[in-house]
Scaffold this motif. Structure first.
Motif, PDB file in Angstrom:
ATOM      1  N   ASP A  21       0.789  -1.121   0.070  1.00 13.92           N
ATOM      2  CA  ASP A  21       0.050  -0.120   0.021  1.00 13.92           C
ATOM      3  C   ASP A  21       0.987   1.354  -0.007  1.00 13.92           C
ATOM      4  N   LEU A  22       1.135   1.916  -1.165  1.00  7.78           N
ATOM      5  CA  LEU A  22       2.033   2.953  -1.355  1.00  7.78           C
ATOM      6  C   LEU A  22       1.439   4.318  -0.785  1.00  7.78           C
ATOM      7  N   PRO A  23       1.994   5.042  -0.043  1.00  6.04           N
ATOM      8  CA  PRO A  23       1.568   6.265   0.311  1.00  6.04           C
ATOM      9  C   PRO A  23       1.908   7.456  -0.578  1.00  6.04           C
ATOM     10  N   VAL A  24       1.222   8.569  -0.787  1.00  6.17           N
ATOM     11  CA  VAL A  24       1.601   9.520  -1.566  1.00  6.17           C
ATOM     12  C   VAL A  24       2.929   9.956  -1.718  1.00  6.17           C
ATOM     13  N   THR A  25       3.697   9.910  -0.604  1.00  2.50           N
ATOM     14  CA  THR A  25       5.041  10.196  -0.137  1.00  2.50           C
ATOM     15  C   THR A  25       6.101   9.328  -0.780  1.00  2.50           C
ATOM     16  N   TYR A  26       5.644   8.047  -1.239  1.00  3.71           N
ATOM     17  CA  TYR A  26       6.565   6.836  -1.612  1.00  3.71           C
ATOM     18  C   TYR A  26       7.318   7.633  -2.686  1.00  3.71           C
ATOM     19  N   PRO A  27       8.828   7.272  -2.490  1.00  4.83           N
ATOM     20  CA  PRO A  27       9.478   6.200  -2.123  1.00  4.83           C
ATOM     21  C   PRO A  27       9.920   6.704  -0.487  1.00  4.83           C
ATOM     22  N   SER A  28       9.984   7.899  -0.258  1.00  7.37           N
ATOM     23  CA  SER A  28      10.447   8.633   1.132  1.00  7.37           C
ATOM     24  C   SER A  28       9.768   8.189   2.232  1.00  7.37           C
ATOM     25  N   ARG A 148      -6.258 -12.386   8.952  1.00  5.66           N
ATOM     26  CA  ARG A 148      -6.102 -12.870   7.679  1.00  5.66           C
ATOM     27  C   ARG A 148      -7.483 -12.533   7.106  1.00  5.66           C
ATOM     28  N   ASN A 149      -8.494 -12.620   7.496  1.00  5.87           N
ATOM     29  CA  ASN A 149      -9.580 -12.024   6.750  1.00  5.87           C
ATOM     30  C   ASN A 149      -9.622 -10.558   6.629  1.00  5.87           C
ATOM     31  N   ILE A 150      -8.931  -9.593   7.559  1.00  4.56           N
ATOM     32  CA  ILE A 150      -8.777  -8.255   7.104  1.00  4.56           C
ATOM     33  C   ILE A 150      -7.740  -8.191   5.934  1.00  4.56           C
ATOM     34  N   GLN A 151      -6.922  -8.826   5.867  1.00  2.00           N
ATOM     35  CA  GLN A 151      -6.032  -8.769   4.920  1.00  2.00           C
ATOM     36  C   GLN A 151      -6.574  -9.175   3.521  1.00  2.00           C
ATOM     37  N   GLU A 152      -7.388 -10.169   3.479  1.00  2.00           N
ATOM     38  CA  GLU A 152      -8.131 -10.305   2.279  1.00  2.00           C
ATOM     39  C   GLU A 152      -9.061  -9.122   1.860  1.00  2.00           C
ATOM     40  N   TYR A 153      -9.624  -8.671   2.934  1.00  6.66           N
ATOM     41  CA  TYR A 153     -10.504  -7.505   2.655  1.00  6.66           C
ATOM     42  C   TYR A 153      -9.653  -6.395   1.972  1.00  6.66           C
ATOM     43  N   MET A 154      -8.526  -6.003   2.418  1.00  9.39           N
ATOM     44  CA  MET A 154      -7.722  -4.878   1.914  1.00  9.39           C
ATOM     45  C   MET A 154      -7.272  -5.422   0.479  1.00  9.39           C
ATOM     46  N   VAL A 155      -7.157  -6.784   0.159  1.00  7.72           N
ATOM     47  CA  VAL A 155      -6.639  -6.780  -1.182  1.00  7.72           C
ATOM     48  C   VAL A 155      -8.015  -6.591  -2.117  1.00  7.72           C
ATOM     49  N   LEU A 156      -9.187  -7.019  -1.747  1.00 11.21           N
ATOM     50  CA  LEU A 156     -10.299  -6.591  -2.420  1.00 11.21           C
ATOM     51  C   LEU A 156     -10.414  -5.058  -2.664  1.00 11.21           C
ATOM     52  N   GLN A 157     -10.123  -4.206  -1.455  1.00 11.94           N
ATOM     53  CA  GLN A 157     -10.287  -2.736  -1.398  1.00 11.94           C
ATOM     54  C   GLN A 157      -9.379  -2.148  -2.506  1.00 11.94           C
ATOM     55  N   LYS A 158      -8.244  -2.859  -2.501  1.00 12.10           N
ATOM     56  CA  LYS A 158      -7.146  -2.061  -3.689  1.00 12.10           C
ATOM     57  C   LYS A 158      -7.126  -2.582  -4.840  1.00 12.10           C
ATOM     58  N   THR A 159      -7.846  -3.683  -5.059  1.00 15.33           N
ATOM     59  CA  THR A 159      -7.802  -4.370  -6.388  1.00 15.33           C
ATOM     60  C   THR A 159      -9.124  -4.138  -7.241  1.00 15.33           C
ATOM     61  N   CYS A 160     -10.186  -4.028  -6.590  1.00 18.81           N
ATOM     62  CA  CYS A 160     -11.386  -3.953  -7.139  1.00 18.81           C
ATOM     63  C   CYS A 160     -12.114  -2.395  -7.576  1.00 18.81           C
ATOM     64  N   LYS A 161     -12.737  -2.511  -8.428  1.00 23.42           N
ATOM     65  CA  LYS A 161     -13.291  -1.194  -8.861  1.00 23.42           C
ATOM     66  C   LYS A 161     -14.633  -0.816  -8.065  1.00 23.42           C
ATOM     67  N   ARG A 170     -15.976   3.864 -13.783  1.00 24.58           N
ATOM     68  CA  ARG A 170     -15.584   3.122 -12.478  1.00 24.58           C
ATOM     69  C   ARG A 170     -14.167   2.999 -12.456  1.00 24.58           C
ATOM     70  N   CYS A 171     -13.785   2.927 -11.105  1.00 23.72           N
ATOM     71  CA  CYS A 171     -12.235   3.147 -10.636  1.00 23.72           C
ATOM     72  C   CYS A 171     -11.994   2.416  -9.505  1.00 23.72           C
ATOM     73  N   LYS A 172     -10.735   1.994  -9.385  1.00 25.87           N
ATOM     74  CA  LYS A 172     -10.145   1.345  -8.129  1.00 25.87           C
ATOM     75  C   LYS A 172      -9.920   2.490  -6.899  1.00 25.87           C
ATOM     76  N   GLU A 173      -9.918   1.993  -5.628  1.00 23.92           N
ATOM     77  CA  GLU A 173      -9.697   2.879  -4.542  1.00 23.92           C
ATOM     78  C   GLU A 173      -8.194   3.252  -4.457  1.00 23.92           C
ATOM     79  N   LYS A 174      -7.751   4.565  -4.774  1.00 26.23           N
ATOM     80  CA  LYS A 174      -6.401   4.819  -4.604  1.00 26.23           C
ATOM     81  C   LYS A 174      -5.922   5.563  -3.556  1.00 26.23           C
ATOM     82  N   MET A 175      -7.068   6.305  -2.839  1.00 27.23           N
ATOM     83  CA  MET A 175      -6.746   7.175  -1.672  1.00 27.23           C
ATOM     84  C   MET A 175      -7.155   6.597  -0.385  1.00 27.23           C
ATOM     85  N   ILE A 176      -6.679   5.532  -0.158  1.00 32.66           N
ATOM     86  CA  ILE A 176      -6.779   5.151   1.302  1.00 32.66           C
ATOM     87  C   ILE A 176      -5.754   4.706   2.052  1.00 32.66           C
TER      88      ILE A 176
END
Length: 226
Positions: A21-28, A148-161, A170-176
Motif C-alpha cells: 500500500d503505497l503512500p503519496v509520499t512513496y518512496p520517502s 487474515r480476513n482483514i488482509q483479504e479485505y484489503m486486497v479487495l479494497q485495493k484491486t476492485c473497482k 468506475r475506478c479502483k480505490e487509490k486514496m486509502i
C-alpha cells in the motif's frame, strides 16, 4: 498486489501474495505491507512481513518494490527456516491470532450507495464486523476480526473497482490509508455486526469509540484528522 512463488529444493513451492500500500509520499514514505499465503501459518506471514518492513526501511527514498520481491525469493528459507511442516502440525489454537482491529481512512467516496453496499458484502463474506463511519468529510472504515480476513479485505479494497472517478467511470480505490492495526485483548468485545453510520459531530463519533473501548485509537489516530 504481487503473487509469486518461492521455489525450494525437494520441497513444494510456497505461494505468496504480497500487498504493498503505497503512500503519496512513496518512496520517502514507506509502504504498508501485508503478506498472505495458504501455505504458511499466520505467525510465519507476520514474521515475513516484519522482515520486509525492515528491508523497506533500509531502502527509504528509493524505488523498492521490485527489490523487496527479489529479497523475499532469495531470503525466504533463512527467514522462515524449516518450520513450515512442523507448524502446520500444531493445533490451530497455537497459531490463532485472535481478534484484530484495523482502522482505515478514505479520502472521498463519490458513488456512496454502491460503495457502501460493496463494503457491506465484503465484510459479510469475510465474517468481519465494525463500522463504516461518516462524519462530515471524514470517512473511516473500522474492521474487526481474523487478521487474515482483514488482509483479504484489503486486497479487495485495493484491486476492485469500487468507486467512480470525476468523469463517472468506475475506478479502483487509490486514496486509502491504514491508520492503525492492533490486536484486541482476549476479553475485549468486538462489534456484533458491520454497519454504515452517519455521525453529526466529532463528539458523537468519539462516543462511539469510547463505548467500544477504543478511546485510545480515537485519541491517537482519529482526532488529528479534523
Amino acid at each position: 498486489m504481487i503473487q509469486t512463488k518461492v521455489r525450494r529444493t525437494s520441497e513444494p513451492d510456497v505461494r505468496l501474495r504480497l500487498v504493498f500500500d503505497l503512500p503519496v509520499t512513496y518512496p520517502s514514505g514507506l509502504p504498508n505491507i501485508s503478506v498472505s499465503s495458504g501455505d504458511l501459518t499466520r505467525a510465519q506471514c507476520e514474521e515475513l512481513r516484519d522482515r520486509l518492513l525492515e528491508q523497506a526501511g533500509e531502502r527509504r527514498s528509493q524505488p523498492m518494490i521490485h527489490d523487496l520481491v527479489l529479497w523475499t525469493q532469495q531470503n525466504f528459507t533463512s527467514v522462515i527456516g524449516n518450520s513450515i511442516r512442523d507448524e502446520k502440525r500444531l493445533p490451530s489454537a497455537m497459531t490463532d491470532d485472535g481478534t484484530w482491529t484495523t482502522l482505515l481512512h478514505l479520502d472521498h467516496m463519490r458513488a456512496k450507495n454502491k460503495y457502501v453496499r460493496t463494503v457491506e458484502k465484503w465484510t459479510s463474506d469475510l465474517e468481519l464486523t465494525g463500522k463504516l463511519m461518516f462524519t462530515g468529510k471524514i470517512i473511516l472504515i473500522l474492521l474487526q476480526g481474523d487478521r487474515r480476513n482483514i488482509q483479504e479485505y484489503m486486497v479487495l479494497q485495493k484491486t476492485c473497482k469500487v468507486d467512480v472517478d470525476s468523469s463517472g467511470k468506475r475506478c479502483k480505490e487509490k486514496m486509502i490509508s491504514v491508520l492503525c492495526e492492533i490486536k484486541l485483548p482476549p476479553d475485549h468485545k468486538r462489534f456484533p455486526a458491520f454497519e454504515a453510520k452517519e455521525y453529526s459531530s466529532i463528539s458523537e463519533l468519539e462516543k462511539e469509540f469510547n463505548m467500544a473501548g477504543l478511546s485510545n485509537i480515537f485519541n491517537e489516530f482519529v482526532i488529528g484528522l479534523f
